[in-house]
Design a protein around this motif. Structure first.
Motif, PDB file in Angstrom:
ATOM      1  N   UNK A 164       0.797  -1.215   0.000  1.00  0.00           N
ATOM      2  CA  UNK A 164       0.000   0.000   0.000  1.00  0.00           C
ATOM      3  C   UNK A 164       0.825   1.258   0.000  1.00  0.00           C
ATOM      4  N   UNK A 165       2.065   1.192  -0.386  1.00  0.00           N
ATOM      5  CA  UNK A 165       2.905   2.394  -0.387  1.00  0.00           C
ATOM      6  C   UNK A 165       2.484   3.379  -1.474  1.00  0.00           C
ATOM      7  N   UNK A 166       1.779   2.910  -2.471  1.00  0.00           N
ATOM      8  CA  UNK A 166       1.330   3.822  -3.529  1.00  0.00           C
ATOM      9  C   UNK A 166       0.257   4.782  -3.017  1.00  0.00           C
ATOM     10  N   UNK A 167      -0.322   4.488  -1.830  1.00  0.00           N
ATOM     11  CA  UNK A 167      -1.326   5.366  -1.250  1.00  0.00           C
ATOM     12  C   UNK A 167      -0.738   6.434  -0.330  1.00  0.00           C
ATOM     13  N   UNK A 168       0.478   6.246   0.120  1.00  0.00           N
ATOM     14  CA  UNK A 168       1.072   7.200   1.063  1.00  0.00           C
ATOM     15  C   UNK A 168       2.324   7.868   0.521  1.00  0.00           C
ATOM     16  N   UNK A 169       2.703   7.588  -0.703  1.00  0.00           N
ATOM     17  CA  UNK A 169       3.901   8.202  -1.278  1.00  0.00           C
ATOM     18  C   UNK A 169       3.629   9.666  -1.620  1.00  0.00           C
ATOM     19  N   UNK A 170       4.651  10.354  -2.118  1.00  0.00           N
ATOM     20  CA  UNK A 170       4.540  11.787  -2.414  1.00  0.00           C
ATOM     21  C   UNK A 170       3.540  12.086  -3.529  1.00  0.00           C
ATOM     22  N   UNK A 171       3.488  11.267  -4.546  1.00  0.00           N
ATOM     23  CA  UNK A 171       2.564  11.506  -5.666  1.00  0.00           C
ATOM     24  C   UNK A 171       1.292  10.651  -5.537  1.00  0.00           C
ATOM     25  N   UNK A 172       0.870  10.398  -4.311  1.00  0.00           N
ATOM     26  CA  UNK A 172      -0.295   9.542  -4.078  1.00  0.00           C
ATOM     27  C   UNK A 172      -1.618  10.257  -4.346  1.00  0.00           C
TER      28      UNK A 172
END
Length: 105
Positions: A11-19
């Motif tokens: 689920x890192x794609x939900x909390x990254x900078x460009x999420x």
């Protein structure tokens, strides 16, 4: 490839900078799913309503046919004579006479 799959599972794609882009897409898909579910419920409701109305029409049509046949039996001369005898009225034995009116000159 392995890294992308791990990112999705973690689920890192939900909390990254460009999420923000990912969240917009997820919300958009969620709204579309809700609209689709509401539409299918509405269609189901209409189908049930149509089925109920068809059954009601069949019942009313059969009641109409039944009442019409009863009316036809009541209008028959034998039925009328029977009802009138119950009230003490019988059909005339003397045939009717025709009355002719002569035009005045």
């Amino acid at each position: 490839m392995k890294k992308n799959i791990y990112n999705i599972l973690k689920g890192t794609f939900l909390v990254s900078d460009d999420s923000f882009k990912n969240w917009r897409f997820i919300i958009f898909i969620s709204v579309l799913a809700i609209i689709m579910i509401a539409s299918s419920h509405s269609a189901d409701k209409k189908v049930y309503e149509i089925a109920r109305l068809k059954n009601e029409v069949k019942e009313m049509r059969s009641a109409f046919v039944d009442r019409r046949s009863k009316l036809m039996r009541l209008k028959m001369e034998s039925a009328v004579i029977k009802k009138m005898k119950e009230k003490g009225i019988s059909p005339s034995v003397i045939p009717p006479k025709k009355i002719k009116v002569k035009p005045q000159k």
